[in-house]
Design a protein around this motif. Structure first.
Motif, PDB file in Angstrom:
ATOM      1  N   SER A  99       0.855  -1.116   0.322  1.00 53.87           N
ATOM      2  CA  SER A  99      -0.159  -0.122   0.586  1.00 53.87           C
ATOM      3  C   SER A  99       0.812   1.493  -0.276  1.00 53.87           C
ATOM      4  CB  SER A  99      -1.121   0.181   0.997  1.00 53.87           C
ATOM      5  OG  SER A  99      -1.568  -1.332   1.137  1.00 53.87           O
ATOM      6  N   ALA A 153       1.598   1.328  -3.485  1.00 50.31           N
ATOM      7  CA  ALA A 153       1.042   2.170  -4.309  1.00 50.31           C
ATOM      8  C   ALA A 153       0.821   3.548  -4.299  1.00 50.31           C
ATOM      9  CB  ALA A 153      -0.137   1.480  -4.051  1.00 50.31           C
ATOM     10  N   ALA A 154       0.792   3.947  -3.437  1.00 52.67           N
ATOM     11  CA  ALA A 154      -0.034   5.101  -2.105  1.00 52.67           C
ATOM     12  C   ALA A 154       0.981   5.797  -2.772  1.00 52.67           C
ATOM     13  CB  ALA A 154      -0.059   5.931  -1.314  1.00 52.67           C
ATOM     14  N   GLN A 182      -5.206   8.532  -0.294  1.00 55.90           N
ATOM     15  CA  GLN A 182      -4.425   8.924  -1.392  1.00 55.90           C
ATOM     16  C   GLN A 182      -3.892  10.024  -1.374  1.00 55.90           C
ATOM     17  OE1 GLN A 182      -6.763   7.052  -3.935  1.00 55.90           O
ATOM     18  NE2 GLN A 182      -5.695   5.403  -4.142  1.00 55.90           N
ATOM     19  N   PHE A 183      -2.721  10.952  -2.420  1.00 56.13           N
ATOM     20  CA  PHE A 183      -2.707  12.300  -1.972  1.00 56.13           C
ATOM     21  C   PHE A 183      -2.359  12.361  -3.739  1.00 56.13           C
ATOM     22  CE2 PHE A 183       2.213  11.906  -2.656  1.00 56.13           C
ATOM     23  CZ  PHE A 183       2.579  11.007  -1.910  1.00 56.13           C
ATOM     24  N   GLN A 184      -1.956  13.548  -4.309  1.00 57.71           N
ATOM     25  CA  GLN A 184      -1.937  14.095  -5.618  1.00 57.71           C
ATOM     26  C   GLN A 184      -0.550  15.037  -5.638  1.00 57.71           C
ATOM     27  OE1 GLN A 184      -4.431  15.771  -8.320  1.00 57.71           O
ATOM     28  NE2 GLN A 184      -4.518  13.802  -9.386  1.00 57.71           N
ATOM     29  N   PHE A 227       4.537   5.830  -4.965  1.00 58.89           N
ATOM     30  CA  PHE A 227       4.516   6.106  -6.652  1.00 58.89           C
ATOM     31  C   PHE A 227       3.234   6.772  -7.342  1.00 58.89           C
ATOM     32  CE2 PHE A 227       8.097   2.967  -6.437  1.00 58.89           C
ATOM     33  CZ  PHE A 227       8.844   3.228  -5.272  1.00 58.89           C
ATOM     34  N   SER A 228       2.491   6.427  -6.955  1.00 60.49           N
ATOM     35  CA  SER A 228       1.331   7.496  -7.334  1.00 60.49           C
ATOM     36  C   SER A 228       1.105   8.507  -7.600  1.00 60.49           C
ATOM     37  CB  SER A 228      -0.002   6.402  -7.736  1.00 60.49           C
ATOM     38  OG  SER A 228      -0.784   6.463  -6.293  1.00 60.49           O
ATOM     39  N   GLY A 229       1.032   9.193  -6.053  1.00 62.60           N
ATOM     40  CA  GLY A 229       1.090  10.538  -5.246  1.00 62.60           C
ATOM     41  C   GLY A 229       2.251  11.072  -5.808  1.00 62.60           C
ATOM     42  N   TYR A 275       3.306  10.866  -8.506  1.00 61.75           N
ATOM     43  CA  TYR A 275       3.844  10.355 -10.094  1.00 61.75           C
ATOM     44  C   TYR A 275       4.989  11.548 -10.567  1.00 61.75           C
ATOM     45  CZ  TYR A 275       2.056   8.619 -14.674  1.00 61.75           C
ATOM     46  OH  TYR A 275       2.390   8.275 -15.761  1.00 61.75           O
ATOM     47  N   LEU A 276       4.569  12.643 -11.126  1.00 60.95           N
ATOM     48  CA  LEU A 276       5.647  13.144 -11.869  1.00 60.95           C
ATOM     49  C   LEU A 276       6.974  13.159 -10.861  1.00 60.95           C
ATOM     50  CD1 LEU A 276       2.742  15.753 -12.909  1.00 60.95           C
ATOM     51  CD2 LEU A 276       3.684  14.481 -14.130  1.00 60.95           C
TER      52      LEU A 276
END
Lengths: 337, 458
Positions: free
Chosen positions: A72, A75-76, A147-149, A78-80, A82-83
């Motif tokens: 988790s 997942a959270a 999740q976070f961005q 690396f996608s969070g 992202y850029l």
């Protein structure tokens, strides 16, 4: 228990990466300044040529241990991120090509282009890794679903930039110590002088980072007050930095390098000691309690199996590591005529 | 399927297909270089040593490009497929982690010795390092195929709290699906390396340059290529096909363009699947052969797409054509390499210029065949990411928008275009310089080789 063991394993893998790839990132960050001409720059790359790829495998193995133990988190985060993470991947790509393609064509233009690619990407990577550590300490803005961005406006804050500066200066110091150890003549003298100067920058950035941590991440001291023996880790960092300073001044390159390696590992160990049991804390005010070694972990069966694999694997890795660095011990031989 | 999933699929498809152009060569090439080193060590023929050194140069740039394009693969599971990582990480993480600690470390440590250490270590240790590099590459392939096999045919797991939990590591690494898939993949890689070696050898003979090396390349490439191309079809390909029939009937039906479930199902040699009419257009078929290939019985009943719910069918056209391209090319490889091997045995291959032209021009095709095979495996698994457990549309990262993915996809495209051009440039330069000469006296990798070559020239 097993979750805590995996926390230690992950910290070990990341520290291993930071120490090993750290010196070749540091060489890269200093490359254009430390190497005055094409020949010296070739010499600098030669010092890391046979080992950099193995060093980078630590990053992959750390990533692998994260997938298997804390999916988790993997997942959270690396996608969070992202850029930022994609930027890291592109920089790693350019950097690897810089090292491996540079010597393929002996032409000043070709070599210079790769020197710049190698150096700039190494510098930015050292910066980004420091920024990442800063953001982990500070916490990320989780939403209610965990999740976070992490856009760059979120990731680049004063605290994480101090982390970035600490990353660049400390790894550059580490790289300069490696260069002093593996070269001789003018290049070695210059590397020692660089190390001497970078020491001040690194220690200053470290002091600033520690001071800022008290403000940004007040929970950080909890573990240290509860388990005072953990204070040994920052004490070791302080001692290593003193040793490093003296060894550089005395021209004891081996001790200087080992001391800078201890500093890098100790800084990461201190971060880990302060975070435990959190893996990715929430930014103040987030509606989610963050990811820790329990809510981010694989089920116990998967953790146990992977730990067996790890213990067997890391034994093999240690054997390779000792033997490989033995084969390449001493000054780097250059074949220039 | 949401835009975000489509964007993430394009990105994964592009980055993995570009990446695999390199390991597909290095896995096989590593083995063949170790073979050449062994021949040199046993017979003392220096020409084989020179050949090994020449191919090690190609190996070095290919390996480096494979490494730098491979790192994004491991991280993309987290960046673009967060829900898959969360769901399957406890299981597939095991094999990915094992690849790191068992294969990558061995490979990268010995690669340094192999590329830079020929004058620094004893000949036996240098030979051992070539073997370890090959073993590391082939082992790395195993862990990747084991990961993929679990996504094709999940075993050794149970679902706890809505995610997969590993129950048996042994079941995971001895997955019956991987049993023939893995040797099939390795054969594909060995064919690629063999045909590239033979192709460059043919080029040298045709161009009348480095002819002694050219003959060695042809000998090694044609012999190993002829053996491996047969092994790719039987037993590895044939038995893997049986496994697909057993475990993934929808994929098999799409591969063969079989719309109606039937006994004595025919094998389509060519034909265009027409989804609206649920039939093959202009087919040429061999009656009963599909039943035989799938079950070893000409009258066996084979499931067609009409008996598979529409929301569990893969995109038929892509799978059908990819499979036929792979099998068609595989058959041609057997023919070309068997004839070449026969001519080699008769001692006339080196003078049969027509055959040399064919071998030289055949070089790109094993890449196409390997990639087509993986398209069958991956597109044929759709709409699932983990067969029967998790759908691809439920596997992406919900916090990554399509715009973010397209942005990085275009970034990858630009960067990889540059990487591909530079790789080709270096490949051609190494071939143009040829084996032997001043370069051979310098170590194979970075250490001062540029300076040494400059010294040799001035």
């Amino acid at each position: 228990m097993i979750n805590s063991i995996w926390f230690v394993v992950l910290a070990l893998m990341l520290a291993g990466y930071a120490v090993l790839d750290g010196f070749d990132l540091g060489i890269g960050a200093l490359h254009l300044l430390l190497g005055r001409d094409g020949k010296e720059r070739a010499q600098l790359i030669d010092t890391i040529g046979p080992v950099w790829n193995g060093n980078e495998v630590w990053l992959l193995a750390a990533g692998g241990s994260m997938v298997v133990a804390f999916p988790s988190l993997y997942a959270a985060s690396f996608s969070g991120f992202y850029l930022a993470l994609m930027l890291v991947l592109w920089l790693l790509l350019l950097r690897g090509l810089g090292i491996e393609f540079r010597h393929q064509i002996h032409h000043p233009m070709w070599e210079h282009a790769w020197d710049v690619a190698f150096s700039v990407s190494s510098l930015l990577l050292a910066l980004l890794f420091g920024v990442a550590v800063g953001n982990v300490l500070r916490g990320v803005p989780f939403d209610a679903n965990g999740q976070f961005q992490g856009s760059f406006t979120v990731l680049l804050n004063p605290f994480s930039i101090v982390g970035g500066v600490l990353g660049v200066t400390t790894l550059a110091l580490h790289g300069a110590c490696w260069a002093a150890l593996k070269t001789d003549g003018d290049l070695q003298r210059r590397a020692r002088r660089f190390a001497g100067g970078l020491w001040f920058a690194s220690v200053a950035a470290l002091a600033l980072m520690v001071a800022a941590s008290f403000v940004v991440s007040p929970n950080f001291t909890d573990n240290f007050t509860r388990y005072p023996f953990l204070l040994a880790i920052p004490a070791i960092v302080a001692a290593a930095s003193v040793v490093n300073r003296r060894a550089i001044a005395a021209g004891a390159d081996r001790s200087a390098f080992l001391a800078s390696a201890t500093m890098v590992a100790g800084i990461l160990a201190s971060v880990a000691a302060g975070l435990y049991p959190m893996l990715l804390p929430p930014l103040a005010g987030s509606p989610y309690p963050g990811l820790d070694i329990y809510n981010a972990a694989s089920p116990p069966g998967s953790l146990r199996t992977a730990l067996m694999i790890y213990l067997f694997g890391i034994t093999l890795v240690s054997i390779y590591l000792v033997n490989i660095y033995r084969i390449w011990r001493g000054k780097t031989r250059t074949y220039s005529v | 399927m949401s835009d975000a999933v489509i964007a993430a699929r394009w990105q994964f498809a592009f980055t993995i297909m570009f990446h695999y152009l390199f390991p597909v060569l290095t896995m096989g090439l590593g083995v063949l270089i170790a073979v050449m080193k062994t021949i040199e060590l046993r017979t003392g023929e220096r020409a084989y040593g020179a050949a090994a050194r020449f191919w090690a140069r190609i190996f070095a740039i290919t390996f480096a490009t494979g490494v730098v394009t491979g790192i994004p693969m491991e991280f993309q599971f987290g960046t673009n497929w967060a829900r898959f990582s969360h769901y399957a990480g406890p299981v597939v993480g095991q094999t990915l982690f094992m690849e790191g600690v068992f294969a990558f470390f061995a490979e990268s440590s010995f690669l340094g010795v192999f590329l830079f250490g020929e004058q620094r270590v004893r000949p036996m240790l240098h030979w051992l390092s070539s073997v370890m590099v090959a073993a590391g590459a082939v082992l790395s392939g195993f862990f990747i195929v084991a990961t993929n096999a679990w996504m094709q045919h999940p075993v050794g797991y149970e679902i706890v709290n809505g995610r997969a939990e590993l129950t048996s590591l042994w079941a995971l690494v001895s997955n019956p699906y991987a049993r023939w898939q893995y040797p099939h993949v390795i054969m594909g890689s060995l064919i690629t390396a063999s045909m590239v070696i033979a192709g460059i050898g043919a080029f040298y003979l045709l161009a009348r340059r480095h002819e002694e090396s050219g003959r060695i390349f042809l000998r090694v490439g044609v012999v190993s290529g002829a053996i491996c191309s047969v092994l790719a079809m039987f037993p590895t390909g044939a038995f893997h096909g049986e496994n697909i029939t057993r475990f993934q009937p929808a994929k098999m039906a799409a591969m063969e363009g079989l719309f109606k479930t039937q006994e004595g199902a025919p094998l389509a040699i060519i034909g265009m699947p027409d989804r609206e009419k649920q039939d093959l257009m202009d087919p040429i078929v061999v009656p009963g052969l599909l039943s035989y290939l799938a079950y070893g019985n000409f009258h066996a009943r084979v499931t067609g797409l009409s008996d598979i719910p529409p929301d569990e069918q893969p995109p038929i056209e892509i799978v059908y054509y990819a499979y036929h391209i792979m099998v068609g090319l595989g058959t041609i490889f057997i023919a070309v390499l068997a004839i070449s091997a026969f001519l080699l045995w008769r001692g006339t291959l080196f003078d049969t210029r027509g055959m040399l032209w064919i071998l030289m021009l055949a070089m790109p095709f094993p890449y196409i065949a390997n990639h087509a095979g993986w398209v069958v495996a991956e597109v044929g698994r759709q709409p699932w990411v983990v067969y029967g457990l998790q759908r691809t549309m439920h596997a992406d990262s919900t916090n990554v928008t399509p715009a973010m993915t397209y942005f990085t996809l275009f970034g990858f495209m630009g960067l990889y275009l540059l990487v591909g051009l530079l790789y080709l440039l270096l490949f051609l330069r190494i071939v143009a310089a040829g084996p032997g000469g001043a370069r051979d006296e310098a170590p194979l990798g970075t250490i001062g080789s540029g300076a040494a070559v400059a010294g040799g020239r001035s």
